[in-house]
Design a protein around this motif. Sequence first.
Motif, PDB file in Angstrom:
ATOM      1  N   GLU A 230      35.790  11.569 -15.864  1.00  0.00           N
ATOM      2  CA  GLU A 230      36.099  11.826 -17.338  1.00  0.00           C
ATOM      3  C   GLU A 230      37.451  10.766 -17.505  1.00  0.00           C
ATOM      4  OE1 GLU A 230      36.073  15.481 -19.637  1.00  0.00           O
ATOM      5  OE2 GLU A 230      34.619  15.948 -18.458  1.00  0.00           O
ATOM      6  N   CYS A 231      37.196   9.733 -18.206  1.00  0.00           N
ATOM      7  CA  CYS A 231      38.178   8.589 -18.184  1.00  0.00           C
ATOM      8  C   CYS A 231      38.353   8.122 -19.559  1.00  0.00           C
ATOM      9  CB  CYS A 231      37.702   7.462 -17.257  1.00  0.00           C
ATOM     10  SG  CYS A 231      39.103   6.079 -17.190  1.00  0.00           S
ATOM     11  N   ASP A 232      39.755   7.852 -19.861  1.00  0.00           N
ATOM     12  CA  ASP A 232      40.093   6.965 -21.226  1.00  0.00           C
ATOM     13  C   ASP A 232      38.779   5.953 -21.442  1.00  0.00           C
ATOM     14  OD1 ASP A 232      41.908   8.506 -21.942  1.00  0.00           O
ATOM     15  OD2 ASP A 232      43.580   7.359 -21.459  1.00  0.00           O
ATOM     16  N   ASP A 233      38.586   5.207 -20.584  1.00  0.00           N
ATOM     17  CA  ASP A 233      37.645   4.126 -20.509  1.00  0.00           C
ATOM     18  C   ASP A 233      36.168   4.673 -20.154  1.00  0.00           C
ATOM     19  OD1 ASP A 233      35.854   1.947 -20.329  1.00  0.00           O
ATOM     20  OD2 ASP A 233      37.245   0.646 -19.499  1.00  0.00           O
ATOM     21  N   HIS A 234      35.277   5.127 -21.240  1.00  0.00           N
ATOM     22  CA  HIS A 234      34.149   5.860 -20.904  1.00  0.00           C
ATOM     23  C   HIS A 234      33.130   5.206 -20.128  1.00  0.00           C
ATOM     24  CE1 HIS A 234      35.643   9.224 -23.320  1.00  0.00           C
ATOM     25  NE2 HIS A 234      35.877   8.436 -24.611  1.00  0.00           N
ATOM     26  N   ARG A 235      33.243   3.949 -19.881  1.00  0.00           N
ATOM     27  CA  ARG A 235      32.355   2.927 -19.235  1.00  0.00           C
ATOM     28  C   ARG A 235      32.461   3.500 -17.716  1.00  0.00           C
ATOM     29  NH1 ARG A 235      34.166  -2.867 -20.156  1.00  0.00           N
ATOM     30  NH2 ARG A 235      36.068  -1.946 -19.498  1.00  0.00           N
ATOM     31  N   LEU A 623      47.386   5.101  -8.951  1.00  0.00           N
ATOM     32  CA  LEU A 623      48.102   3.813  -9.407  1.00  0.00           C
ATOM     33  C   LEU A 623      49.064   4.166 -10.518  1.00  0.00           C
ATOM     34  CD1 LEU A 623      45.804   2.825  -7.459  1.00  0.00           C
ATOM     35  CD2 LEU A 623      45.616   0.817  -8.974  1.00  0.00           C
ATOM     36  N   ALA A 624      50.203   3.890 -10.254  1.00  0.00           N
ATOM     37  CA  ALA A 624      51.308   4.177 -11.322  1.00  0.00           C
ATOM     38  C   ALA A 624      50.833   3.227 -12.590  1.00  0.00           C
ATOM     39  CB  ALA A 624      52.690   3.824 -11.065  1.00  0.00           C
ATOM     40  N   THR A 625      50.096   2.137 -12.536  1.00  0.00           N
ATOM     41  CA  THR A 625      49.820   1.341 -13.861  1.00  0.00           C
ATOM     42  C   THR A 625      48.645   2.066 -14.379  1.00  0.00           C
ATOM     43  OG1 THR A 625      48.306   0.214 -12.141  1.00  0.00           O
ATOM     44  CG2 THR A 625      50.578  -0.748 -12.560  1.00  0.00           C
ATOM     45  N   GLY A 629      43.588   4.037 -17.887  1.00  0.00           N
ATOM     46  CA  GLY A 629      44.289   5.135 -18.400  1.00  0.00           C
ATOM     47  C   GLY A 629      44.034   6.359 -17.785  1.00  0.00           C
ATOM     48  N   ALA A 630      44.138   7.505 -18.610  1.00  0.00           N
ATOM     49  CA  ALA A 630      44.005   8.786 -18.085  1.00  0.00           C
ATOM     50  C   ALA A 630      42.557   9.216 -17.536  1.00  0.00           C
ATOM     51  CB  ALA A 630      44.268   9.770 -19.239  1.00  0.00           C
ATOM     52  N   MET A 631      42.529   9.974 -16.587  1.00  0.00           N
ATOM     53  CA  MET A 631      41.198  10.088 -16.043  1.00  0.00           C
ATOM     54  C   MET A 631      41.208  11.481 -15.250  1.00  0.00           C
ATOM     55  SD  MET A 631      41.348   7.466 -12.803  1.00  0.00           S
ATOM     56  CE  MET A 631      39.900   8.006 -12.066  1.00  0.00           C
ATOM     57  N   GLN A 632      40.204  12.281 -15.213  1.00  0.00           N
ATOM     58  CA  GLN A 632      40.167  13.409 -14.625  1.00  0.00           C
ATOM     59  C   GLN A 632      38.839  13.573 -13.557  1.00  0.00           C
ATOM     60  OE1 GLN A 632      38.882  16.814 -16.907  1.00  0.00           O
ATOM     61  NE2 GLN A 632      40.040  18.397 -15.820  1.00  0.00           N
ATOM     62  N   LEU A 633      39.041  13.659 -12.305  1.00  0.00           N
ATOM     63  CA  LEU A 633      37.863  13.584 -11.267  1.00  0.00           C
ATOM     64  C   LEU A 633      37.584  15.067 -11.001  1.00  0.00           C
ATOM     65  CD1 LEU A 633      39.141  10.657  -9.380  1.00  0.00           C
ATOM     66  CD2 LEU A 633      36.642  11.143 -10.208  1.00  0.00           C
ATOM     67  N   ARG A 646      43.693  15.436 -11.871  1.00  0.00           N
ATOM     68  CA  ARG A 646      44.001  14.901 -13.097  1.00  0.00           C
ATOM     69  C   ARG A 646      45.016  13.682 -13.055  1.00  0.00           C
ATOM     70  NH1 ARG A 646      42.744  16.353 -18.372  1.00  0.00           N
ATOM     71  NH2 ARG A 646      41.989  18.614 -17.802  1.00  0.00           N
ATOM     72  N   ILE A 647      44.774  12.625 -13.511  1.00  0.00           N
ATOM     73  CA  ILE A 647      45.782  11.528 -13.654  1.00  0.00           C
ATOM     74  C   ILE A 647      46.224  11.011 -15.124  1.00  0.00           C
ATOM     75  CG2 ILE A 647      46.294   9.151 -12.871  1.00  0.00           C
ATOM     76  CD1 ILE A 647      45.492  11.022 -10.478  1.00  0.00           C
ATOM     77  N   SER A 648      47.347  11.109 -15.270  1.00  0.00           N
ATOM     78  CA  SER A 648      47.813  10.824 -16.716  1.00  0.00           C
ATOM     79  C   SER A 648      47.951   9.259 -16.873  1.00  0.00           C
ATOM     80  CB  SER A 648      49.333  11.511 -16.889  1.00  0.00           C
ATOM     81  OG  SER A 648      50.334  10.682 -16.324  1.00  0.00           O
ATOM     82  N   ARG A 649      48.106   8.834 -18.104  1.00  0.00           N
ATOM     83  CA  ARG A 649      48.418   7.714 -18.606  1.00  0.00           C
ATOM     84  C   ARG A 649      49.595   6.984 -18.031  1.00  0.00           C
ATOM     85  NH1 ARG A 649      46.436  10.064 -23.324  1.00  0.00           N
ATOM     86  NH2 ARG A 649      44.443   9.600 -23.916  1.00  0.00           N
TER      87      ARG A 649
END
Length: 666
Positions: A230-235, A623-625, A629-633, A646-649
């Motif tokens: 689940e990612c900010d970029d839904h693609r 990746l710090a960059t 965007g934010a993502m959850q695996l 979970r990775i924050s923005r």
Amino acid sequence: MALPALAVSPVSGQLTGHGMDGFYRDGRRVLSRCELQVAGEEPLIVQGRLAGAERARFIGTIRRAGERGPDPEIRMERLRSADGTEQITFRSSAARPVRLPVEIRLGTDLAELGSVAVGLPGPELRAAVHGSGLRWSGTGVHALVSTTPSPQDALASPGLLRWEIDLPPGGHRTIELRTTLEYGTGGPGSPSGHHRYPVGVRIPGPRTGTLTPRARSDRPPRPWTAARLECDDHRADALMASSLDDLHGLVMRDPVAAADMYVAGGFPWRCGLAPVEALWAARMLLPLGTKLAAGTLRALARSQQAAPGADFGRIPGALRDAGPHSPPSCTGIEATLLFPAVLAEARRWGLPEQETERLLPAAERCLTWLRRVTDPPGGGRGYVPDPVPGGPYRCETQAHAHRAALLGADLLDACGSSDASALRDWAAGLRTRFRRDFWLEDPAGGRPAALLTADGRPVPHLGSTTVHLLDTGLLGGGTSAPGLLDAAQTDQLAGLLGSPAMDSGWGLRGLSAKESGYNPFGHRSGAVRVHETAIAAAGLAAAGHEQAAGALTRGVLDAADSFGYRLPEMYAGEQRTTGGAPVPHPAACRPAAVAAGGAVHILVALAGLRPDVPAGTVSVRPLATAPLGAMQLTGLSVAEQPFAVRISRLGMGMVETAAEGLQLGS
């Protein structure tokens, strides 16, 4: 696709007998034509799309004489499954009962998939009426189409089935077709001649005697966990799900040991076990569990050369094109060097010790082969030759060998072998030789040579195979193994890979656009190959070049959006332009194991997972960059237990689920 069965059709859903159209099973085209007409006309198809890797849905409307207005009253849905079943449903919105004359024209040539793929199908065979459908016979093989309900008319000569369908107001009716393959004694109209198969395709089953039906068998389960992104970029979410779905369609059971599963290379050229593609896919899916890696390694261990001789320890493999600047390379050499690396990394991800011990002898044979070919009795240069003794010596082959030696030594240490130190010493010597012989200084800062010729002359063209210099693999404590290049050379290579000459905007070109012989459609001379782009992005991220890694990741994601999230094995390396779209290579496999596996790899790599299950640790270095965007695996697997992160923005990682007792590092 649900191997060994698959179906190919255009967006109309009509199987016309042209090109690759058809239902296939066991490498044989069971049905080549399936053309539907209703009331004397083809339905108007308004949508045709995949509903999953193994099925497709086609929606159409039926126009009848006398209808008024633009609104269709009769709708049609064709639901086609790779296993050879098709359901055709008609639905009515008319106020009065409707009678629909329905015709389906069927035909087949029973051609082998390899022949169809290269444009050499056989002649269409004559049908015979059989039960509730039609039957065709070839040499030792038969195709059968049965239907429910039975047709009112079945005409053998034109291969025609007819129904009169009565639809009540608001009602629906369904015709189901079932296509099956039988093996047995041949009959009239049998095709003749010899045709080549795609790599790995087998035609099993008896050729004489009693008929043996080949109906749908139980589909292999997914040999990995139910991972989800689940990612900010839904693609990215769609690409992850679609790629895993495609990989499931390529899963096959080993015919020798049904419990062992691997993924086939891809359609149409490698619908069977292709050792390099299977190993790369297994390695890229390690964050989703080790079951696929274990099955793949066991299957390949059975094919390994175990008899004494020059090829002892080597895994067989075919030659493949290597571009305009070098002769073909050998996939068997790459597979032999990948084997111990995949086993070592699978152990880091949590492969049970008994499985590691079971596969260790095969890995040791691979490492024995490695040491022998780099130190032949007559003397050598200390490099792995590819494809034959005496060279050439390819840049990427040395990278595979270096990784195999270091990860293999790590593996041998863990298993108490005394040979580990000799492998590390050999790898250290290779680093010294490589930095001296392969690095070419120039006014722009230098570059690695693509290969050394047999007489030691460097060939300097820049291509995507250099990405393997960045792919070192995981050692104890979740640390990366040292690379063949030093820090300054690594930074220089990163700059070259991120330049417009290599990064097309859709992914990494196989050959720099500045090199002679560049061809945007060239297999190894300019086309973008997804799995090499994924390896580059992950390697750049690990080396601290996050901007370049993020650019490649976004480029592949943009390309995937254009391809409906089913990435082809390769596509043209033409420069991206505003409003443009990537162009698929006409000979690319699609779906392809390395493309789908590469998509998963490039997305999971954003989390920077580095496990060492034997030591009880796992670290998360995203990746710090945060390029997407934010993502959850969720649904990953470390130590054979669920793992979620979970990775924050802001590029901060937080582990949400992990095995009990697993120590988390930064």
